[in-house]
Structures are given as C-alpha cells and as structure tokens.
Design a protein around this motif. Structure first.
Motif, PDB file in Angstrom:
ATOM      1  N   VAL A 165      -4.508   5.693  -8.428  1.00 34.29           N
ATOM      2  CA  VAL A 165      -5.341   4.606  -8.931  1.00 34.29           C
ATOM      3  C   VAL A 165      -6.392   4.286  -7.859  1.00 34.29           C
ATOM      4  N   TYR A 166      -7.607   3.993  -8.316  1.00 38.90           N
ATOM      5  CA  TYR A 166      -8.686   3.675  -7.385  1.00 38.90           C
ATOM      6  C   TYR A 166      -8.913   2.167  -7.380  1.00 38.90           C
ATOM      7  N   PHE A 167      -8.904   1.593  -6.177  1.00 42.29           N
ATOM      8  CA  PHE A 167      -9.114   0.162  -5.999  1.00 42.29           C
ATOM      9  C   PHE A 167     -10.393  -0.059  -5.202  1.00 42.29           C
ATOM     10  N   GLY A 168     -10.881  -1.292  -5.231  1.00 45.93           N
ATOM     11  CA  GLY A 168     -12.116  -1.638  -4.541  1.00 45.93           C
ATOM     12  C   GLY A 168     -13.285  -1.653  -5.506  1.00 45.93           C
ATOM     13  N   LEU A 169     -14.326  -2.416  -5.152  1.00 43.92           N
ATOM     14  CA  LEU A 169     -15.478  -2.563  -6.030  1.00 43.92           C
ATOM     15  C   LEU A 169     -16.111  -1.209  -6.364  1.00 43.92           C
ATOM     16  N   ASP A 170     -16.170  -0.331  -5.370  1.00 44.50           N
ATOM     17  CA  ASP A 170     -16.755   1.002  -5.570  1.00 44.50           C
ATOM     18  C   ASP A 170     -15.690   2.081  -5.683  1.00 44.50           C
ATOM     19  N   GLU A 171     -14.442   1.651  -5.986  1.00 49.87           N
ATOM     20  CA  GLU A 171     -13.310   2.573  -6.133  1.00 49.87           C
ATOM     21  C   GLU A 171     -13.138   3.455  -4.898  1.00 49.87           C
ATOM     22  N   GLN A 172     -13.345   2.851  -3.732  1.00 51.17           N
ATOM     23  CA  GLN A 172     -13.284   3.635  -2.494  1.00 51.17           C
ATOM     24  C   GLN A 172     -11.870   3.817  -1.959  1.00 51.17           C
ATOM     25  N   TYR A 173     -10.902   3.091  -2.538  1.00 57.44           N
ATOM     26  CA  TYR A 173      -9.524   3.198  -2.052  1.00 57.44           C
ATOM     27  C   TYR A 173      -8.686   3.971  -3.067  1.00 57.44           C
ATOM     28  N   GLU A 174      -8.216   5.127  -2.666  1.00 53.80           N
ATOM     29  CA  GLU A 174      -7.417   5.990  -3.537  1.00 53.80           C
ATOM     30  C   GLU A 174      -5.949   5.858  -3.149  1.00 53.80           C
ATOM     31  N   LEU A 175      -5.145   5.269  -4.038  1.00 59.08           N
ATOM     32  CA  LEU A 175      -3.731   5.052  -3.743  1.00 59.08           C
ATOM     33  C   LEU A 175      -2.874   5.863  -4.707  1.00 59.08           C
ATOM     34  N   THR A 176      -1.867   6.529  -4.155  1.00 55.21           N
ATOM     35  CA  THR A 176      -0.937   7.315  -4.959  1.00 55.21           C
ATOM     36  C   THR A 176       0.405   6.595  -4.996  1.00 55.21           C
ATOM     37  N   PHE A 177       0.976   6.468  -6.204  1.00 56.81           N
ATOM     38  CA  PHE A 177       2.177   5.670  -6.400  1.00 56.81           C
ATOM     39  C   PHE A 177       3.411   6.539  -6.623  1.00 56.81           C
ATOM     40  N   TYR A 178       4.553   6.030  -6.155  1.00 58.08           N
ATOM     41  CA  TYR A 178       5.847   6.685  -6.307  1.00 58.08           C
ATOM     42  C   TYR A 178       6.855   5.666  -6.814  1.00 58.08           C
ATOM     43  N   ARG A 179       7.915   6.159  -7.380  1.00 62.25           N
ATOM     44  CA  ARG A 179       8.938   5.302  -7.979  1.00 62.25           C
ATOM     45  C   ARG A 179       9.764   4.599  -6.908  1.00 62.25           C
ATOM     46  N   VAL A 180      10.107   3.341  -7.157  1.00 65.81           N
ATOM     47  CA  VAL A 180      11.063   2.597  -6.333  1.00 65.81           C
ATOM     48  C   VAL A 180      12.247   2.253  -7.219  1.00 65.81           C
ATOM     49  N   VAL A 181      13.442   2.556  -6.769  1.00 64.61           N
ATOM     50  CA  VAL A 181      14.632   2.292  -7.572  1.00 64.61           C
ATOM     51  C   VAL A 181      14.780   0.785  -7.789  1.00 64.61           C
ATOM     52  N   SER A 182      14.958   0.389  -9.047  1.00 60.66           N
ATOM     53  CA  SER A 182      15.082  -1.030  -9.376  1.00 60.66           C
ATOM     54  C   SER A 182      15.883  -1.183 -10.651  1.00 60.66           C
ATOM     55  N   LEU A 183      16.721  -2.205 -10.695  1.00 61.75           N
ATOM     56  CA  LEU A 183      17.452  -2.546 -11.917  1.00 61.75           C
ATOM     57  C   LEU A 183      16.783  -3.703 -12.650  1.00 61.75           C
ATOM     58  N   GLN A 184      15.631  -4.126 -12.169  1.00 65.17           N
ATOM     59  CA  GLN A 184      14.869  -5.191 -12.810  1.00 65.17           C
ATOM     60  C   GLN A 184      13.510  -4.623 -13.212  1.00 65.17           C
ATOM     61  N   GLY A 185      13.389  -4.132 -14.433  1.00 67.87           N
ATOM     62  CA  GLY A 185      12.149  -3.515 -14.856  1.00 67.87           C
ATOM     63  C   GLY A 185      11.948  -2.187 -14.152  1.00 67.87           C
ATOM     64  N   ALA A 186      10.685  -1.807 -13.916  1.00 67.11           N
ATOM     65  CA  ALA A 186      10.361  -0.564 -13.219  1.00 67.11           C
ATOM     66  C   ALA A 186       9.339  -0.883 -12.137  1.00 67.11           C
ATOM     67  N   GLN A 834     -13.336 -12.701  -1.447  1.00 66.70           N
ATOM     68  CA  GLN A 834     -14.425 -13.006  -2.360  1.00 66.70           C
ATOM     69  C   GLN A 834     -14.324 -12.184  -3.637  1.00 66.70           C
ATOM     70  N   LYS A 835     -15.195 -12.515  -4.590  1.00 64.66           N
ATOM     71  CA  LYS A 835     -15.111 -11.932  -5.928  1.00 64.66           C
ATOM     72  C   LYS A 835     -15.072 -10.417  -5.911  1.00 64.66           C
ATOM     73  N   ASN A 836     -15.871  -9.774  -5.063  1.00 67.65           N
ATOM     74  CA  ASN A 836     -15.981  -8.317  -5.069  1.00 67.65           C
ATOM     75  C   ASN A 836     -15.073  -7.641  -4.056  1.00 67.65           C
ATOM     76  N   GLN A 837     -14.185  -8.408  -3.402  1.00 68.58           N
ATOM     77  CA  GLN A 837     -13.350  -7.839  -2.346  1.00 68.58           C
ATOM     78  C   GLN A 837     -11.970  -7.443  -2.859  1.00 68.58           C
ATOM     79  N   SER A 838     -11.448  -6.365  -2.266  1.00 66.46           N
ATOM     80  CA  SER A 838     -10.059  -5.958  -2.460  1.00 66.46           C
ATOM     81  C   SER A 838      -9.237  -6.462  -1.284  1.00 66.46           C
TER      82      SER A 838
END
Length: 919
Positions: A165-186, A834-838
């Motif tokens: 997923v890309y975050f930031g106003l200009d999508e400059q932050y590329e984050l890759t997600f992995y599963r965390v074990v949880s019994l409360q939702g996902a 601010q409004k445009n900040q991550s």
C-alpha cells in the motif's frame, strides 16, 4: 456545502464466498486431568470452582499454528463443543507435548503435576472432518458466530494478494504488510519498520521505528440484522534501546517467522505475539514455546539478550523477510515513547482508497452533517485588568490595577474550572459547600507555596489573622500544611531470590503497612476534607510505587486526595517555570472535581440548545466485581448511577446498596463509600471469569434482573423529583455499550433488533413516566466499535459536528449518529499533522485524530432525533475540567473517574498498553 463523512464500514460483494473449517476436540482424559488441576489450585488458593485457564493456552497454540482462527474455551468443559477451528489441517503429533508443557508451567504451584500427566496419550489429539460454510448465508447460530473470525480472515487473505500500500500525499511511502496472529478479527502489519524523524529540542533529532497496523473486525449494529466489516489503522512503535527492566506482568514481543512452529513446515511469513515474563532478573519465553522450538531444531533469540538488543534480525526494505525476526512493541509502561501515537487523516484516506479498490466490498451508507447551533458554553472573555485578591489588609491593595496580558489572566484559561470567575462561586455555592478544608502534604517548599498560591488565586482568597484560614468574597477555606516525611518513599520490595515471591506477591502486605502508617500520620478530620499530596517521580519498578497506599490511606483518614509530582524549577528555586505551574493547576482542579463541583451556572441553555432545562442528566456505569457475596455465594458487580441537576449543578451518585439505604448521595460521599467494598483483585480481567455455562448463565440472569430493577428505581425517583416549578421533569439516561451491555442486555444490538428495548423498565415505570424518558446508547472509538471517518471529496481534512449515518439500519426510519469532536486545544496548529501530512512525514506531531462517538437513540418521545443527538454531542464539551471535548458526554467523566476509589491493595499493578486518553 454540506459535509459528508464516508464511514470505514463495508459489506461483502463477492459472489457466494465459502469457508472451509476443520476442528479439534479436547480428548476426554485430557479434559479430566486439566479440570482436576484447576480445581486443586482453586482449593489451594481458597477460591470457588474455576475452569481450565484456556486464556493463557490459546495464544500459544494459535501462534504455533497460525491457521487456527477461532477458539472456544468451553471446549475444555463440554465434549460437544470443539476447542479449535482452523482453515487447514497440519501434523499435530507435537500438540500434546505443547499442552503438557503449558500445564506444568501454569500449575507450577501444585505438587506432582507431571505424574498426573504421565498417562496422557499424545495420539488422542485428532482433527475432525472439515465442513464448508457460506459466509453470506449462515444457517445457524454457530455459523453466525464463526463469521466474526471467518470474514475478517477472508478479507485479510484477499488483501495479502496485493500486500503493498502506498501512503503519503504523493504516495512516496511503499509499505508491505504481513499477517499478525490474532483471535480478535484479522491483523496485518507493515514490515520492516519505517524510520520516522523525531525532533527533540531545537537542535536534536532522533529516529523512531514504526509499523502501520491494519485491522479488520466484524461489528453488529442496532436495528441491522447483518454485521458490517470495519477497518482500523494505527501504528506500532518499536523499541531499539535496551530495556532496563521488564514490568509486570511482562513484555510483548512480535516474532516473525516463515516456519510453522507446530510441525516445522514452511508457511507465508507472519508475526506471532509472545509475552516474555520476568522472574527476578531473568526474562523467559513461555516454556511450552521454547520446548516446541527445540523439538523442531529451531531457536528463539535468548530472552535476556533480546531485551538488551530488541531489534533482532530485522530485514531491509525491498527484501523478502526470512528466518526469525523479533521486535518489542512500546507500551506506556516502558518509559518515554519513541514518537507520537496515531496516524493522520491522510493515512486513513490512503488505506480507505486501497480497500475500496482491491477488496470485494462496498461501503455501507454515508453520514450527512446535521445542522444545529454551535456555541461555546463557557466563552472566554478578553482580559481587561489583573485580578486583585481580597486581602486582609486593605492598605496593601493596589488602587490602580495594571492591564494584564492574555496569558497572565487566569480567567482566560481554556479550561473552564481553571478560571476563578467560574471556580470561586462554584466552590462556595450557598446551597452546599462540601469542601471546607484542604490539607497540603508537601516535600518541597516550592510545591507547597505554589499550591497555596494557586488555591488563593483560583478561589479569590487571601490569608487572615486566624491561622490556616483564608478568606475571600465568596467564602472562607481552611488550608493546612504538613511535611510528608518519608511516607512517599518507594515500597521496600525485596529481590525475588531473597523473598521467594514476585514483586506483585510482595506488594499487598507492603501497601497495608504503608496505609496504616499514613492513616496514623494524618491529622484527624471530623468532616470529609481534601488533600493535595506531593509524591515522588514514578519508580523504575512500578510495583514499588506507594501512590495506591496514599489514595487508600488518605481516604480512610477522611481525605479525598489528589497527587502531584515534584514541580520543575529554574535555577532560582523561588521562581517556577511557566510549564511547572500547569501540574499545580491540574492538581487543584482535580481535587475540586472529586468533590463534584461544577460551575454555578445552568448546564442547559434553553434558547441555544432548544431544550427546556428540567432534564435530569444521568448515566450508568459498571465498575467491577467484589469478593463480597450474597446469600447464594455469588460475587456482585458494582454499578454506578450518576445524576446531575442542570439548574443547581449538583452531582449525586448511587449504587444498588446505597440506593436501598440512602437513595442518592453527594458525589464525594459516594467516592468515599467505594473504598468500603471488598474488591476482587481479578475483577478487571474478565478472562478470569470462567465459570461453567449453566452456573454463569444463572448468575448473570439474576444479576441482570437486580440491576435492571435498580436502574428503573433510580430513573423513577428522578422522574418523581421536579427540577423547576413542580413541573414533571424529563430524564436523559445514557449508557456506554461496551461497559453496560453485559448488565443491561436490552441494550445489545440483537435485542434492539428483535425486542422492545424498554421492556425491562416498563414493569417498574408507568407509561406516563416512559414518555418523559430519553434513552441513549453510546459507543466510543477507543474500543474499535466505531468506524474510521473520511471527509468526502477532501481526504486528509478534519471536521467536527454531528452526522446522521443513513443507509446502515434495516429500518429506514432509524439512523445512527456520529459525533465528531474537534482537535484538542493542545493538538491545533503546528502541533498536529497537517492536512497533507502522513505520520511517516513526522513523528514529532500529534495525530490530531477525531474522537468519534456513535449515538444510538433508543427512545426519544416528543423530541426530534437530530435535536437530541445534537444535545448529546454538545454535552461532550460541557465537561469543565478539560480544555475541549471529551469522548463521553457529561456526566460520564464523573462515573469513569470514580474508579480512582474502586481499588484494593490486592489489585495488580496497572499494565496499560495504550496511551492515556481523555475518557
């Protein structure tokens, strides 16, 4: 242009999605042995029957095999119920060994545990046949209950097909997600941690390491049959510096691995939360997990080395994580935070867009702003001149007061009860003056002097010729002072190797000893008085903190009490820094709050609120369970009712026991009464309430009936007590869902959908009284039961006000309301993102997140829903002890703060894992 909110609430659009689940049942012999051990320990500890403590086993098993998505604790009680449900099967030949190791560690206080386990056969553990379920068309209650894990799990798996997923106003932050074990939702977490710059002082910058955390949870709604999926976004802050100590009850680590611990086979990289516990100076992993790793020729990092170097084997960006990686998440018990918590509205919008684009879901409804009068209830006045206290010697008074700066005028405080103009007449109100004496227990002269000066300034007081008596225009007050001696020193807890007891086990006796010393030390008082106590900084080991002893000891001696840490000074000890005065102001105002003092002005403005003032403001709140039992040997749950007269601003409290004997009593007297209860030390942890189903159901049903009767009688008394001109008053009754629904089960969503919600009250109240009753149920964002909110066509912007959420209830005439508060005074301007900040742009600014309150209008005769919702929203900003809106409206903060006196020396040290919030 009317603003629209897009709630982060979704329903599935996939065509007939299915789920395949396999189950594990507990073998009979294993169930018998485990229950026998639980009974032995209960007898040894003098407790009533307790079931197998599966709450400590489940995380170990689920972490060892992450495809387990649900556990049913009653599976250890009933052979007809499975214990585990999983989305696939695996080799479980080592499951028996893991459970044996857990039983040995869990019941280590018993003798001959291993001999009782000797005849248990590991081969007894088997998978049952798998079954396929339809997610959109569950056939029975069992399948419906499975959805609360199955649907979030389904969406998490879909999300991980495109994990970036890309975050930031200009999508400059590329984050890759992995599963965390949880019994409360996902739960999904970005990895590796992202670096965030944190500014400390003018010239110092540091780097903090954070991960973004996505949660999918399924929620039910009032007046809606099908549940809805929520998404939430937060951050997890990681420690990179060595831990000096491990606080009670332990430290949570996240272990990333691409091997399955139960059988050693490969799996997609995921994270397993594990709690490391401290044993004296030693830190250990759970024994069952350590032994399981040994069976599979793998190894966790050495616990003590890991605590010294908590960033173990972190992978770099744009690399595929492999092997064991580990990190320790920051909690408020671990010192200063690496950076501010929370994400920005811009980050919420980025995730919202990603979900809408890549998952088979559609948004449920939109929320449109409700028009209404927005006004400041206690407006600020521009200062004209300095406030000159009334002095005993009139010759000392300045004939020409100088003009004051805004910042110098206490009446310009953003917190109403820090303004002398409001506080002084409220404290010395003619009808009732509960506060006549304040005792200042000081260690440093500058703290004592600052407290006296603040009291005098806030209440327009000056010293008189009579010792300890201070006089002002509105009344007089006795201010006594006394040095605290050595009674604020840390409790003398011994090392584990000497005492053979943990710090927590030693603590109760040391607290009792200190309490006795405090009560003997304090001067006797004939009436309920107040005390301000200068205490030392929080000790490194929280178990040695004597603050609880002071709370109990001072109250037993007749003093409601507020504590203050040593104030900061410049080189000149007589001159306080401006920032050092803030704790002094808060300590004094918090003491006034404990006496239930509100500004001496009506709390309802008929012209602006559009509501007549003859409305009792009431709320219900569950405190905790006691050790005291009734004739049937059942512990009781203590609940509070708070009521406020909006004309006189008088605050009263009652509980079921108090109401039988005295009815409603003044708030401070009620706080003092709470210390007389014999509180159950485990009653903050509901996971320990594991009675068998039949017994638990009977107890709860009886308790619910008694509490419903209590609530009805309290409301009836209010409905029969006029506020103005003998006119029959109305009553606004409010309850918070998560806190109240176990006791007031008629507020539960399924009961609101199918039953008359007021049936539980109608057997005690007449129809005429019911017609004067307004019932409102609230849900707060801190519990995860309220959706994230994005301002439509303006991602990243903030808003405030009341929004009517349409399209969410099956009954089109029903609406939910979302109350959105503005940013706190301390969060405005350059202090918030601010409004445009991550969040990834800056770790030095607060998130400025909206505290959203869900308002469900259960019953509101003769008033439009929009108007009542707007009034409840406005009550969030009528709590005068805070500079801005609180999460729950007045009078809830009085009920929540009552927990300060619902305490016991046997209570475990608080182990908060989240940041402090304003209610």
């Amino acid at each position: 242009m009317t603003k629209i909110i897009l709630p982060g609430a979704w329903e599935l659009t996939a065509t007939n999605p299915t789920y395949k689940l396999s189950a594990i049942y507990v073998p009979i012999t294993w169930r018998q042995v485990a229950n026998n051990l639980a009974q032995q320990r209960a007898r040894l500890q003098g407790k009533s029957y307790r079931a197998v403590p599966v709450y400590s086993l489940d995380p170990l098993v689920v972490g060892s095999f992450p495809k387990i998505i649900k556990t049913l604790r009653n599976g250890w009680q009933k052979s007809s119920l499975p214990w585990l449900l999983a989305t696939e099967t695996t080799d479980i030949s080592d499951l028996g060994n893991l459970i044996k190791d857990w039983l040995i560690e869990e019941f280590s206080t018993l003798e001959d545990v291993e001999s009782q386990l000797a005849n248990l056969n590991n081969a007894d553990w088997q998978w049952s046949n798998s079954q396929t379920y339809e997610l959109l068309h569950p056939q029975n209650k069992v399948e419906i209950s499975n959805l609360y894990q199955a649907i979030p799990d389904y969406l998490a798996e879909k999300f991980l097909q495109k994990p970036t997923v890309y975050f930031g106003l200009d999508e400059q932050y590329e984050l890759t997600f992995y599963r965390v074990v949880s019994l409360q939702g996902a739960e999904l977490m970005s990895w590796p941690p992202s670096e965030v710059t944190v500014t400390k002082g003018k010239d110092t910058t540091e780097t903090a390491y954070i991960s973004f955390v996505i949660e999918f949870v399924l929620q039910t709604f009032p007046w809606r049959e099908k549940p809805i999926v929520y998404h939430h976004l937060s951050i997890r802050r990681w420690l990179t510096k060595p831990l000096n100590y491990v606080p009670y009850p332990g430290v949570k680590a996240h272990i990333g691995d691409n091997r399955r611990w139960l059988d050693g086979q490969r799996q997609p990289f995921c994270f397993i939360p594990l709690t490391m516990k401290g044993y004296g100076r030693e830190v250990k992993w759970p024994q069952a997990i350590s032994n399981l790793f040994s069976l599979n020729d793998s190894q966790l990092p050495d616990a003590n080395n890991f605590v010294s170097n908590p960033n173990h084997n972190w992978s770099g960006f744009n690399t595929i994580p492999s092997g064991i990686q580990a990190a320790i998440a920051y909690t408020s018990k671990l010192g200063e935070p690496p950076c501010f918590a929370g994400v920005s509205p811009q980050d919420l919008a980025s995730l919202d867009q990603a979900i809408e684009a890549r998952l088979p879901v559609q948004r449920v409804g939109e929320a449109e702003r409700v028009t209404g009068n927005i006004f400041i209830f206690w407006p600020l006045e521009k200062p004209k001149q300095k406030i000159v206290p009334l002095l005993a010697d009139e010759d000392i008074q300045s004939p020409k007061p100088k003009k004051a700066k805004k910042s110098d005028n206490p009446n310009h405080s953003h917190t109403p009860m820090l303004r002398p103009k409001l506080a002084a007449p409220a404290v010395f109100r003619e009808a009732e003056n509960p506060l006549r004496t304040i005792l200042i227990l000081w260690e440093t002269p500058q703290c004592r002097n600052a407290l006296i000066a603040e009291i005098c300034q806030l209440l327009y007081l000056s010293p008189t010729k009579v010792e300890n008596i201070y006089q002002g225009f509105y009344g007089s007050l006795c201010i006594k002072t006394q040095h605290v001696g050595d009674l604020t020193q840390d409790l003398e807890i011994q090392h584990f190797s000497e005492a053979r007891k943990t710090y927590q086990q030693q603590r109760p006796n040391l607290l009792v000893e200190r309490i006795n010393q405090i009560t003997a030390f304090l001067p006797p008082t004939k009436e309920l008085s107040g005390a301000l106590i200068e205490i030392r900084p929080k000790p490194r080991r929280s178990e040695t903190d004597p603050k609880l002893a002071w709370r109990i000891g001072a109250m037993k001696a007749g003093y409601l009490n507020q504590h203050i840490h040593r104030i900061t000074t410049e080189n000149d000890a007589k001159k306080l820094k401006k920032s050092g005065l803030e704790p002094v102001k808060r300590a004094v105002s918090d003491l006034l709050r404990q006496f239930g003092i509100l500004p001496d002005t009506p709390l309802i403005n008929p012209k602006k609120d559009g509501i007549e003032p003859d409305v009792w403001l009431t709320c219900f709140y569950v405190l905790r369970r006691t050790r005291k039992t009734n004739v049937e040997n059942i512990p009781k749950t203590v609940v509070l009712m708070i009521r406020v007269n909006p004309i006189t601003a008088k605050v009263e409290l009652t509980t079921p026991d108090l109401f039988k004997e005295q009815g409603w009593i003044s708030y401070p007297v009620g706080l003092a009464h709470l210390l007389d209860e014999d509180w159950d030390s485990n009653s903050y942890d509901e996971s320990n309430e594991e009675l068998d189903d039949e017994q638990k159901s009977k107890e709860k049903t009886k308790e619910q009936r008694l509490i419903n009767k209590f609530v009805a009688e309290c409301l009836q008394e209010c409905l029969n007590t006029p506020i103005t001109d003998n006119k029959p008053p109305r009553v606004l009754f409010m309850a918070e869902a998560l806190n109240a629904r176990k006791m007031l089960n008629w507020l539960q969503n399924q009961n609101l959908l199918t039953n008359d919600p007021l049936q539980a009250l109608k057997q005690y109240l007449s129809q005429e009284q019911i017609n004067r009753l307004w019932v409102v149920r609230l849900r707060i964002a801190d519990t995860g039961e309220v959706p994230a909110a994005i301002v439509k066509d303006s991602p990243g912007s903030r808003t405030s006000g009341v929004y009517r959420w349409q399209g969410v209830c099956d009954d089109e005439e029903r609406s939910l309301y979302l109350s959105v508060r503005k940013a706190l005074y301390t969060e405005r301007g350059t202090t918030i993102l601010q409004k445009n900040q991550s969040r990834l742009d800056n770790g030095s600014r607060q998130a400025g997140r909206a505290r959203i309150l869900e308002i469900a209008l259960i019953h509101h005769p003769e008033i439009k829903g929009d108007k009542l919702a707007h009034f409840v929203h406005s009550l969030r900003s009528r709590w005068p002890y805070f500079a801005n809106d609180v999460s729950l409206p007045l009078p809830f903060p009085f009920a929540i703060k009552a927990k300060e006196y619902a305490i016991s020396t046997k209570d475990p040290v608080e182990s908060s894992v989240s940041e402090d919030s304003n209610f």
